[in-house]
Design a protein around this motif. Structure first.
Motif, mmCIF file in Angstrom:
data_model
loop_
_atom_site.group_PDB
_atom_site.id
_atom_site.type_symbol
_atom_site.label_atom_id
_atom_site.label_comp_id
_atom_site.label_asym_id
_atom_site.label_seq_id
_atom_site.Cartn_x
_atom_site.Cartn_y
_atom_site.Cartn_z
ATOM 1 N N HIS A 191 0.025 5.778 -0.130
ATOM 2 C CA HIS A 191 -1.016 6.806 -0.153
ATOM 3 C C HIS A 191 -0.722 7.900 -1.159
ATOM 4 N N SER A 192 0.263 7.712 -1.990
ATOM 5 C CA SER A 192 0.691 8.778 -2.873
ATOM 6 C C SER A 192 0.903 8.257 -4.282
ATOM 7 N N MET A 193 0.416 9.011 -5.258
ATOM 8 C CA MET A 193 0.697 8.651 -6.650
ATOM 9 C C MET A 193 2.187 8.795 -6.942
ATOM 10 N N ALA B 139 -10.034 4.187 -3.206
ATOM 11 C CA ALA B 139 -10.509 5.367 -2.489
ATOM 12 C C ALA B 139 -11.933 5.038 -2.054
ATOM 13 N N THR C 231 0.838 -1.197 0.000
ATOM 14 C CA THR C 231 0.000 0.000 0.000
ATOM 15 C C THR C 231 0.873 1.248 0.000
ATOM 16 N N TYR D 254 -5.045 8.025 -14.496
ATOM 17 C CA TYR D 254 -5.317 8.722 -13.239
ATOM 18 C C TYR D 254 -4.191 9.629 -12.767
ATOM 19 N N GLY D 255 -3.078 9.617 -13.448
ATOM 20 C CA GLY D 255 -1.946 10.415 -12.980
ATOM 21 C C GLY D 255 -1.454 11.343 -14.058
ATOM 22 N N LEU E 257 -2.562 2.698 -15.212
ATOM 23 C CA LEU E 257 -3.162 3.513 -14.159
ATOM 24 C C LEU E 257 -2.637 4.942 -14.197
ATOM 25 N N ARG E 258 -1.354 5.078 -14.439
ATOM 26 C CA ARG E 258 -0.768 6.422 -14.507
ATOM 27 C C ARG E 258 -1.378 7.198 -15.677
ATOM 28 N N MET F 1 4.103 5.641 -7.103
ATOM 29 C CA MET F 1 3.842 4.680 -8.173
ATOM 30 C C MET F 1 5.146 4.083 -8.684
ATOM 31 N N SER G 152 0.837 -0.437 -13.788
ATOM 32 C CA SER G 152 1.103 0.910 -13.297
ATOM 33 C C SER G 152 1.121 1.911 -14.446
ATOM 34 N N ILE H 276 -6.077 1.271 -7.618
ATOM 35 C CA ILE H 276 -6.325 2.551 -6.960
ATOM 36 C C ILE H 276 -7.557 2.373 -6.104
#
Length: 154
Positions: free
Chosen positions: A61-63, A80, A59, A96-97, A92-93, A66, A89, A78
């Motif tokens: 808590h921060s992108m 929430a 786990t 969402y990033g 996802l980036r 990544m 990754s 991800i």
């Protein structure tokens, strides 16, 4: 003796203890939190070396973290309140990033009025022409936070 270890080494100790039992599943809650870059990479190499035949749930808590998923994970998620997405990754980036964040504080600080703050936003949009720039937070106390999305290059 563990109490005499540095903070970074105290973060490594539980991982070492867990690995001694040769578990098939490792649950790691922000294992590299508080570690310097060299220590993080050493931990990542260790985890990559022992990952074969194991499942690792890690786990963060921060992108920004990544990078750990890039190095260690074949799948990432991800979360929430609910699981929002699962994939590589890179995927996802891309979804969402990949934002650059800019926080600008007016020289007048908390006394800044709406006019100068709007000029700051227009300046940012002109400066980053060709990129969608959005106001991330409500302008307050002479501060504005802007975000612009960038393409991730794998």
């Amino acid at each position: 003796m563990a109490a005499k270890l540095s903070g970074c080494n105290r973060r490594k100790l539980p991982l070492g203890i867990a690995l001694m039992a040769h578990p098939t599943v490792l649950l790691l809650d922000e294992p590299s939190s508080g570690m310097d870059a060299a220590s993080k990479r050493l931990m990542w190499r260790t985890l990559a070396h022992v990952a074969g035949g194991r499942s690792i749930l890690l786990t963060t808590h921060s992108m920004d973290s990544m990078e750990e998923a890039d190095v260690l994970a074949s799948r990432a998620g991800i979360l929430a309140k609910n699981l929002l997405a699962v994939g590589s990754s890179v995927r996802l980036r891309a979804g969402y990033g990949n934002f650059y964040y800019i926080q600008i504080i007016d020289v007048d600080g908390a006394l800044a009025t709406e006019g100068p703050m709007q000029r700051i936003v227009r300046w940012a949009k002109d400066t980053f022409a060709g990129h969608k720039v959005r106001v991330e937070d409500v302008m307050y106390h002479g501060q504005v936070k802007l975000a612009t999305r960038v393409k991730y290059k794998s």
